[in-house]
Design a protein around this motif. Structure first.
Motif, PDB file in Angstrom:
ATOM      1  N   LYS A   1       0.828  -1.208   0.000  1.00  0.00           N
ATOM      2  CA  LYS A   1       0.000   0.000   0.000  1.00  0.00           C
ATOM      3  C   LYS A   1       0.860   1.255   0.000  1.00  0.00           C
ATOM      4  O   LYS A   1       0.583   2.228  -0.725  1.00  0.00           O
ATOM      5  N   ASP A   2       1.953   1.239   0.811  1.00  0.00           N
ATOM      6  CA  ASP A   2       2.829   2.409   0.897  1.00  0.00           C
ATOM      7  C   ASP A   2       3.602   2.643  -0.407  1.00  0.00           C
ATOM      8  O   ASP A   2       3.780   3.785  -0.843  1.00  0.00           O
ATOM      9  N   LYS A   3       4.073   1.556  -1.029  1.00  0.00           N
ATOM     10  CA  LYS A   3       4.922   1.692  -2.210  1.00  0.00           C
ATOM     11  C   LYS A   3       4.143   1.786  -3.514  1.00  0.00           C
ATOM     12  O   LYS A   3       4.519   2.524  -4.433  1.00  0.00           O
ATOM     13  N   TYR A   4       3.053   1.004  -3.603  1.00  0.00           N
ATOM     14  CA  TYR A   4       2.372   0.879  -4.882  1.00  0.00           C
ATOM     15  C   TYR A   4       0.924   1.353  -4.853  1.00  0.00           C
ATOM     16  O   TYR A   4       0.219   1.256  -5.859  1.00  0.00           O
ATOM     17  N   GLY A   5       0.473   1.840  -3.684  1.00  0.00           N
ATOM     18  CA  GLY A   5      -0.861   2.416  -3.608  1.00  0.00           C
ATOM     19  C   GLY A   5      -1.979   1.402  -3.529  1.00  0.00           C
ATOM     20  O   GLY A   5      -3.154   1.769  -3.639  1.00  0.00           O
ATOM     21  N   SER A   6      -1.658   0.135  -3.332  1.00  0.00           N
ATOM     22  CA  SER A   6      -2.691  -0.892  -3.245  1.00  0.00           C
ATOM     23  C   SER A   6      -2.242  -1.998  -2.308  1.00  0.00           C
ATOM     24  O   SER A   6      -1.086  -2.420  -2.329  1.00  0.00           O
ATOM     25  N   SER A   7      -3.169  -2.471  -1.486  1.00  0.00           N
ATOM     26  CA  SER A   7      -2.872  -3.601  -0.597  1.00  0.00           C
ATOM     27  C   SER A   7      -3.371  -4.918  -1.180  1.00  0.00           C
ATOM     28  O   SER A   7      -3.257  -5.958  -0.542  1.00  0.00           O
TER      29      SER A   7
ATOM     30  N   LEU B   1      -2.562  -7.687  -3.101  1.00  0.00           N
ATOM     31  CA  LEU B   1      -1.327  -8.278  -3.590  1.00  0.00           C
ATOM     32  C   LEU B   1      -1.520  -9.019  -4.908  1.00  0.00           C
ATOM     33  O   LEU B   1      -0.629  -9.031  -5.765  1.00  0.00           O
ATOM     34  N   ASP B   2      -2.685  -9.652  -5.080  1.00  0.00           N
ATOM     35  CA  ASP B   2      -2.907 -10.448  -6.296  1.00  0.00           C
ATOM     36  C   ASP B   2      -3.050  -9.591  -7.541  1.00  0.00           C
ATOM     37  O   ASP B   2      -2.903 -10.091  -8.658  1.00  0.00           O
ATOM     38  N   THR B   3      -3.321  -8.288  -7.384  1.00  0.00           N
ATOM     39  CA  THR B   3      -3.520  -7.424  -8.553  1.00  0.00           C
ATOM     40  C   THR B   3      -2.267  -6.646  -8.941  1.00  0.00           C
ATOM     41  O   THR B   3      -2.279  -5.888  -9.911  1.00  0.00           O
TER      42      THR B   3
ATOM     43  N   HIS C   1       5.035 -17.666  -2.377  1.00  0.00           N
ATOM     44  CA  HIS C   1       4.094 -18.237  -3.361  1.00  0.00           C
ATOM     45  C   HIS C   1       2.656 -18.056  -2.902  1.00  0.00           C
ATOM     46  O   HIS C   1       1.788 -17.628  -3.688  1.00  0.00           O
ATOM     47  N   ARG C   2       2.367 -18.351  -1.647  1.00  0.00           N
ATOM     48  CA  ARG C   2       0.993 -18.273  -1.147  1.00  0.00           C
ATOM     49  C   ARG C   2       0.470 -16.846  -1.162  1.00  0.00           C
ATOM     50  O   ARG C   2      -0.703 -16.606  -1.472  1.00  0.00           O
ATOM     51  N   MET C   3       1.311 -15.880  -0.820  1.00  0.00           N
ATOM     52  CA  MET C   3       0.829 -14.516  -0.641  1.00  0.00           C
ATOM     53  C   MET C   3       0.838 -13.696  -1.927  1.00  0.00           C
ATOM     54  O   MET C   3      -0.013 -12.830  -2.110  1.00  0.00           O
ATOM     55  N   LEU C   4       1.803 -13.957  -2.790  1.00  0.00           N
ATOM     56  CA  LEU C   4       1.909 -13.160  -4.011  1.00  0.00           C
ATOM     57  C   LEU C   4       1.371 -13.883  -5.241  1.00  0.00           C
ATOM     58  O   LEU C   4       1.303 -13.294  -6.326  1.00  0.00           O
ATOM     59  N   ARG C   5       1.025 -15.169  -5.068  1.00  0.00           N
ATOM     60  CA  ARG C   5       0.521 -15.974  -6.184  1.00  0.00           C
ATOM     61  C   ARG C   5       1.538 -16.010  -7.342  1.00  0.00           C
ATOM     62  O   ARG C   5       1.189 -15.867  -8.506  1.00  0.00           O
ATOM     63  N   VAL C   6       2.794 -16.194  -6.963  1.00  0.00           N
ATOM     64  CA  VAL C   6       3.875 -16.313  -7.937  1.00  0.00           C
ATOM     65  C   VAL C   6       4.334 -17.771  -7.934  1.00  0.00           C
ATOM     66  O   VAL C   6       4.530 -18.344  -6.862  1.00  0.00           O
ATOM     67  N   PRO C   7       4.487 -18.398  -9.116  1.00  0.00           N
ATOM     68  CA  PRO C   7       4.938 -19.794  -9.143  1.00  0.00           C
ATOM     69  C   PRO C   7       6.265 -19.965  -8.402  1.00  0.00           C
ATOM     70  O   PRO C   7       7.162 -19.112  -8.504  1.00  0.00           O
ATOM     71  N   GLU C   8       6.404 -21.075  -7.667  1.00  0.00           N
ATOM     72  CA  GLU C   8       7.617 -21.312  -6.890  1.00  0.00           C
ATOM     73  C   GLU C   8       8.853 -21.411  -7.782  1.00  0.00           C
ATOM     74  O   GLU C   8       9.945 -21.024  -7.381  1.00  0.00           O
ATOM     75  N   SER C   9       8.678 -21.914  -9.001  1.00  0.00           N
ATOM     76  CA  SER C   9       9.819 -21.998  -9.917  1.00  0.00           C
ATOM     77  C   SER C   9      10.330 -20.608 -10.257  1.00  0.00           C
ATOM     78  O   SER C   9      11.558 -20.380 -10.351  1.00  0.00           O
ATOM     79  N   ASP C  10       9.427 -19.634 -10.412  1.00  0.00           N
ATOM     80  CA  ASP C  10       9.828 -18.255 -10.699  1.00  0.00           C
ATOM     81  C   ASP C  10      10.524 -17.630  -9.481  1.00  0.00           C
ATOM     82  O   ASP C  10      11.463 -16.845  -9.631  1.00  0.00           O
TER      83      ASP C  10
END
Length: 313
Positions: A262-268, A270-272, A297-306
């Motif tokens: 929210k502080d850095k990107y103006g949104s809390s 995370l998935d968006t 992975h759970r919080m940002l919905r980013v593949p673990e391989s990435d």
């Protein structure tokens, strides 16, 4: 002065002044921590942990220049917050180290304790002392999710603001036989205060820790509970200072990451977030908050391989 004023509870300001006066009238205070990352597992079984509790009780008795305010025993390291001279605390740790080596030898195990050294950090103000007590008292439950700060059994944590725990005793030291006393400390020297109580196979921390002093540094039980439950950022600073591994629960980490976003990107949300923002957050989570790739992975919905690729794994 009327009876209403006499019977009213102290105000916030009055309690804060009382805590500050207590802090200034005592001390010096220190936080002792041994390195967890560079040390092999020290305590493997319930018997090991029971011995560690009795060992700290015995060393507290043998080191009269030190008053333990709280402590916690983890599998690979220990934390102690204490009042007294740094030299006395160092001497006490030397006793712990020497007797721990003898204990391993008596059980037929070989342990290299070269890395089992004490980092002793001076505590110079009330806020730091409060955070240090809360940091130590919550340490076990962060690693062991089956516990809370009021149930983790290997430390003084569960006795804070807990009258029932303080009153508990299975036996008193005076009731033990000679052989039981020798077994308790794994020593032929069994001189120890007769009035101290035992709980769950070890000397109760309520018998040898200055819980009254520790609790008196907080305005009340609610104040203590709020710090144990929520003051995450203060603990990260302490962990860095001690060179300790910093842990926080998924809920705590999620709250922190949402606020950073929210502080850095103006949104809390995370998935968006766009991919570049997620990459930056993933690095912050990993390097600043010791998050695992699974948590990221759970919080940002980013593949673990990435995530592994991003972190150079």
């Amino acid at each position: 002065m009327n009876d209403t004023k006499l019977n009213r509870p102290p105000s916030f300001g009055e309690r804060e002044r009382q805590c500050e006066e207590l802090f200034l009238s005592r001390g010096p205070f220190f936080h002792l921590c041994t390195p967890g990352d560079d040390t092999l597992i020290l305590f493997e079984s319930e018997e090991d942990f029971c011995f560690s509790m009795n060992l700290i009780a015995l060393v507290a008795h043998l080191t009269p220049g030190v008053r333990i305010i709280t402590f916690e025993v983890m599998g690979s390291h220990i934390h102690i917050v204490a009042e007294g001279a740094a030299s006395s605390l160092k001497d006490g740790f030397g006793q712990i180290r020497k007797r721990l080596y003898r204990y391993y030898h008596s059980t037929g195990r070989v342990r290299n304790l070269d890395d089992f050294q004490a980092n002793i950090i001076p505590i110079g103000d009330l806020a730091f002392l409060r955070n240090s007590i809360a940091y130590v008292n919550r340490n076990g439950y962060l690693v062991h999710p089956e516990h809370t700060p009021f149930s983790y059994p290997w430390g003084a944590n569960r006795f804070y603001f807990n009258p029932d725990a303080k009153r508990r005793n299975d036996r008193y030291y005076r009731d033990l036989t000679y052989d039981e006393k020798r077994h308790l400390f794994r020593s032929n020297s069994i001189e120890y205060p007769e009035r101290h109580a035992l709980v769950d196979g070890y000397i109760s921390p309520a018998s040898f820790c200055d819980l009254e002093l520790g609790e008196g540094l907080f305005r009340n039980a609610r104040h203590y509970f709020s710090l144990v439950s929520r003051s995450v950022e203060g603990y990260q600073d302490i962990a860095k200072l001690l060179g300790d591994q910093f842990f926080c629960t998924d809920d705590e980490l999620f709250t922190i990451v949402r606020q950073i976003s929210k502080d850095k990107y103006g949104s809390s949300r995370l998935d968006t977030l766009p991919p570049e923002c997620k990459k930056a957050l993933a690095k912050t989570m990993y390097y600043e908050y010791k998050a695992s790739s699974q948590q990221i992975h759970r919080m940002l919905r980013v593949p673990e391989s990435d995530i592994r690729l991003l972190l150079g794994k």
